[in-house]
Design a protein around this motif. Structure first.
Motif, mmCIF file in Angstrom:
data_model
loop_
_atom_site.group_PDB
_atom_site.id
_atom_site.type_symbol
_atom_site.label_atom_id
_atom_site.label_comp_id
_atom_site.label_asym_id
_atom_site.label_seq_id
_atom_site.Cartn_x
_atom_site.Cartn_y
_atom_site.Cartn_z
ATOM 1 N N ASP A 1 -10.864 -32.401 -41.794
ATOM 2 C CA ASP A 1 -11.511 -32.802 -40.735
ATOM 3 C C ASP A 1 -12.317 -31.749 -39.934
ATOM 4 O OD1 ASP A 1 -12.505 -35.226 -38.793
ATOM 5 O OD2 ASP A 1 -11.606 -33.853 -37.666
ATOM 6 N N PHE A 2 -13.478 -31.754 -39.597
ATOM 7 C CA PHE A 2 -14.419 -30.599 -38.947
ATOM 8 C C PHE A 2 -13.323 -30.307 -37.865
ATOM 9 C CE2 PHE A 2 -17.186 -29.107 -35.943
ATOM 10 C CZ PHE A 2 -17.654 -27.907 -36.584
ATOM 11 N N ARG A 3 -13.335 -31.376 -36.795
ATOM 12 C CA ARG A 3 -12.474 -30.972 -35.613
ATOM 13 C C ARG A 3 -11.223 -30.112 -35.856
ATOM 14 N NH1 ARG A 3 -13.326 -36.192 -34.345
ATOM 15 N NH2 ARG A 3 -15.604 -36.580 -34.139
ATOM 16 N N ARG A 4 -10.332 -30.556 -36.862
ATOM 17 C CA ARG A 4 -9.303 -29.989 -37.206
ATOM 18 C C ARG A 4 -9.263 -28.496 -37.494
ATOM 19 N NH1 ARG A 4 -3.612 -31.530 -40.270
ATOM 20 N NH2 ARG A 4 -2.947 -29.551 -40.515
ATOM 21 N N VAL A 5 -10.345 -28.377 -38.460
ATOM 22 C CA VAL A 5 -10.395 -26.999 -39.118
ATOM 23 C C VAL A 5 -11.137 -26.065 -38.111
ATOM 24 C CG1 VAL A 5 -12.022 -25.692 -40.745
ATOM 25 C CG2 VAL A 5 -10.984 -27.835 -41.317
ATOM 26 N N TYR A 6 -11.897 -26.710 -37.207
ATOM 27 C CA TYR A 6 -12.487 -25.818 -35.877
ATOM 28 C C TYR A 6 -11.217 -25.464 -35.064
ATOM 29 C CZ TYR A 6 -15.272 -24.692 -31.796
ATOM 30 O OH TYR A 6 -15.593 -24.137 -30.704
ATOM 31 N N ASN A 7 -10.567 -26.420 -34.652
ATOM 32 C CA ASN A 7 -9.461 -26.200 -33.770
ATOM 33 C C ASN A 7 -8.418 -25.097 -34.363
ATOM 34 O OD1 ASN A 7 -10.259 -27.585 -31.705
ATOM 35 N ND2 ASN A 7 -9.636 -29.525 -32.433
ATOM 36 N N ASP A 8 -8.101 -25.197 -35.695
ATOM 37 C CA ASP A 8 -7.146 -24.347 -36.476
ATOM 38 C C ASP A 8 -8.018 -23.022 -36.285
ATOM 39 O OD1 ASP A 8 -5.721 -26.348 -36.741
ATOM 40 O OD2 ASP A 8 -6.091 -26.483 -39.120
ATOM 41 N N LEU A 9 -8.981 -22.859 -36.521
ATOM 42 C CA LEU A 9 -9.967 -21.530 -36.537
ATOM 43 C C LEU A 9 -9.944 -20.856 -35.223
ATOM 44 C CD1 LEU A 9 -12.885 -21.959 -39.122
ATOM 45 C CD2 LEU A 9 -10.665 -20.677 -39.262
ATOM 46 N N CYS A 10 -10.104 -21.488 -34.290
ATOM 47 C CA CYS A 10 -10.031 -21.219 -32.542
ATOM 48 C C CYS A 10 -8.625 -20.667 -32.584
ATOM 49 C CB CYS A 10 -10.492 -22.205 -31.803
ATOM 50 S SG CYS A 10 -12.272 -22.563 -31.972
#
Length: 77
Positions: free
Chosen positions: A66-75
């Motif tokens: 999921d985009f939000r999950r991947v984004y949060n993981d990268l952050c």
């Protein structure tokens, strides 16, 4: 996968890391055209398996990609 369609592909880096064969789709050896055709035919002829694998594939995408999950993981990294 996000649309509920199982994967039919070859055993290459990336796919073998994501796809649990028989659960999210079918994988065949690279350059085995006959096996690839058989896997596609199996998905056409076995709607229950196609639906089961497609549903599992969609769940996997929602849980892990999921985009939000991947984004949060990268952050966090």
């Amino acid at each position: 996968m996000a649309r509920g369609v199982p994967v039919v592909g070859t055993r290459i880096n990336g796919l073998v890391d994501i796809i649990d064969e028989g659960r999210h789709g079918l994988l065949v050896d690279v350059d085995d055209v006959e096996a690839l055709a058989e896997a596609v035919e199996k998905m056409i002829q076995e709607p229950e398996a196609r639906l089961r694998m497609g549903t599992a594939a969609r769940v996997l995408v929602r849980e892990k990609f999921d985009f939000r999950r991947v984004y949060n993981d990268l952050c966090r990294v």
